[in-house]
Design an enzyme around this catalytic site. Structure first.
Site, mmCIF file in Angstrom:
data_model
loop_
_atom_site.group_PDB
_atom_site.id
_atom_site.type_symbol
_atom_site.label_atom_id
_atom_site.label_comp_id
_atom_site.label_asym_id
_atom_site.label_seq_id
_atom_site.Cartn_x
_atom_site.Cartn_y
_atom_site.Cartn_z
ATOM 1 N N PRO A 86 0.818 -1.216 0.000
ATOM 2 C CA PRO A 86 0.000 0.000 0.000
ATOM 3 C C PRO A 86 0.855 1.271 0.000
ATOM 4 C CG PRO A 86 -0.191 -1.173 2.105
ATOM 5 C CD PRO A 86 0.598 -2.042 1.195
ATOM 6 N N GLU A 113 2.386 -8.042 8.927
ATOM 7 C CA GLU A 113 2.363 -6.609 9.259
ATOM 8 C C GLU A 113 3.324 -5.810 8.393
ATOM 9 O OE1 GLU A 113 0.107 -5.610 11.531
ATOM 10 O OE2 GLU A 113 -0.455 -7.720 11.656
ATOM 11 N N ARG A 150 -4.727 -9.116 -20.057
ATOM 12 C CA ARG A 150 -5.741 -8.821 -21.081
ATOM 13 C C ARG A 150 -5.223 -7.861 -22.152
ATOM 14 N NH1 ARG A 150 -8.507 -4.168 -20.352
ATOM 15 N NH2 ARG A 150 -10.471 -4.803 -21.286
ATOM 16 N N ASP A 164 -11.557 0.867 -23.809
ATOM 17 C CA ASP A 164 -11.626 0.780 -22.346
ATOM 18 C C ASP A 164 -11.788 2.134 -21.688
ATOM 19 O OD1 ASP A 164 -11.317 -1.910 -22.166
ATOM 20 O OD2 ASP A 164 -9.181 -1.860 -21.693
HETATM 21 N N1 ADE Z 1 -0.980 -5.049 0.229
HETATM 22 C C1 ADE Z 1 -1.864 -4.658 1.172
HETATM 23 N N2 ADE Z 1 -2.630 -3.653 0.731
HETATM 24 C C2 ADE Z 1 -2.236 -3.391 -0.546
HETATM 25 C C3 ADE Z 1 -2.630 -2.451 -1.526
HETATM 26 N N3 ADE Z 1 -3.602 -1.564 -1.309
HETATM 27 N N4 ADE Z 1 -1.994 -2.469 -2.726
HETATM 28 C C4 ADE Z 1 -0.991 -3.349 -2.939
HETATM 29 N N5 ADE Z 1 -0.563 -4.254 -2.059
HETATM 30 C C5 ADE Z 1 -1.170 -4.279 -0.871
#
Ligand code: ADE
Length: 222
Positions: A86, A113, A150, A164
């Site tokens: 993230p 974590e 794809r 798209d």
């Molecule tokens: N791992 C946990 N959350 C994630 C996200 N939003 N994007 C990519 N990998 C992740």
């Protein structure tokens, strides 16, 4: 195109690889997708892949050794290594196009974590699929793999992705099929007119209208 995915949960990918367009792309040899269990690369006598964070704190941290060894086992001169996290750059269609031209992609799924910071030293890019936290990188890796596959030549009909949403930073136009009148909701006359110029004009207007209403941020990028 070859995609190697490194994960602690290989079974999560079983259905993903054996259904629909991804399955067909693999059968047609447009893409080779291999799943590797990170645990197979640990040197720990108890097969451990994670440990407590130095300095204290909650949760377990993925150790560098099994990840380094797994990447070293699958990488070659053309490999592009992606870490799903993230904290990565927000993924979009433009990035999907760019990745679809790579020869070999290695995707590392982060878990627990967190992962040891030194893992970052062997990756070419970090990708996030959105501003929310998943339990691990597996679903995110499937999203990226699906969106790339794809776009590979010959996987779906060329025209299917030319229109798209997000190409040209515009959302897709509305489409209709049979019946012409469904519970009083009618297909717009222009689509039944056979007049291609008018149809294209209408579709473009709808794209702009819809993008303005739902994603004005995309229009600013144009
Ligand atoms: N791992 C946990 N959350 C994630 C996200 N939003 N994007 C990519 N990998 C992740």
């Amino acid at each position: 195109m070859k995609i190697d995915i490194l994960t602690l949960f290989p079974d999560m990918f079983t259905n993903f690889l054996t259904e629909s367009i991804i399955k067909r792309a693999i059968e047609k040899e447009k893409v080779k997708i291999l799943i590797h269990n990170i645990r197979d690369y640990t040197l720990d006598p108890h097969n451990r892949v994670d440990d407590y964070p130095f300095g204290g704190g909650d949760g377990m941290v993925l150790m560098p050794e099994p990840i380094f060894r797994a990447v070293e086992a699958v990488r070659d001169d053309d490999s592009y290594v992606i870490l799903m996290t993230p904290q990565g750059k927000k993924y979009n269609q433009k990035e999907a196009y760019s990745l679809s031209h790579k020869k070999h992609i290695i995707i590392i799924c982060g878990h627990y974590e967190g992962f040891d910071e030194r893992i970052r030293s062997i990756v070419d890019s970090e990708i996030s699929i959105g501003d929310y936290i998943l339990t691990g990188g597996e679903l995110a890796a499937m999203v990226v793999t699906d969106s790339i596959t794809r776009l590979i030549d010959g996987v779906i009909a060329e025209g299917s992705h030319q229109n798209d949403s997000f190409n040209d930073n515009l959302l897709d136009y509305p489409v209709y099929t049979k019946p012409q009148d469904f519970r009083g909701m009618k297909v717009p006359d222009v689509l039944l007119s056979g007049h291609h110029e008018n149809i294209n004009k209408w579709r473009h207007e709808k794209q702009v209208e819809r993008t303005l209403a739902r994603r004005p941020d995309l229009l600013e990028k144009r």
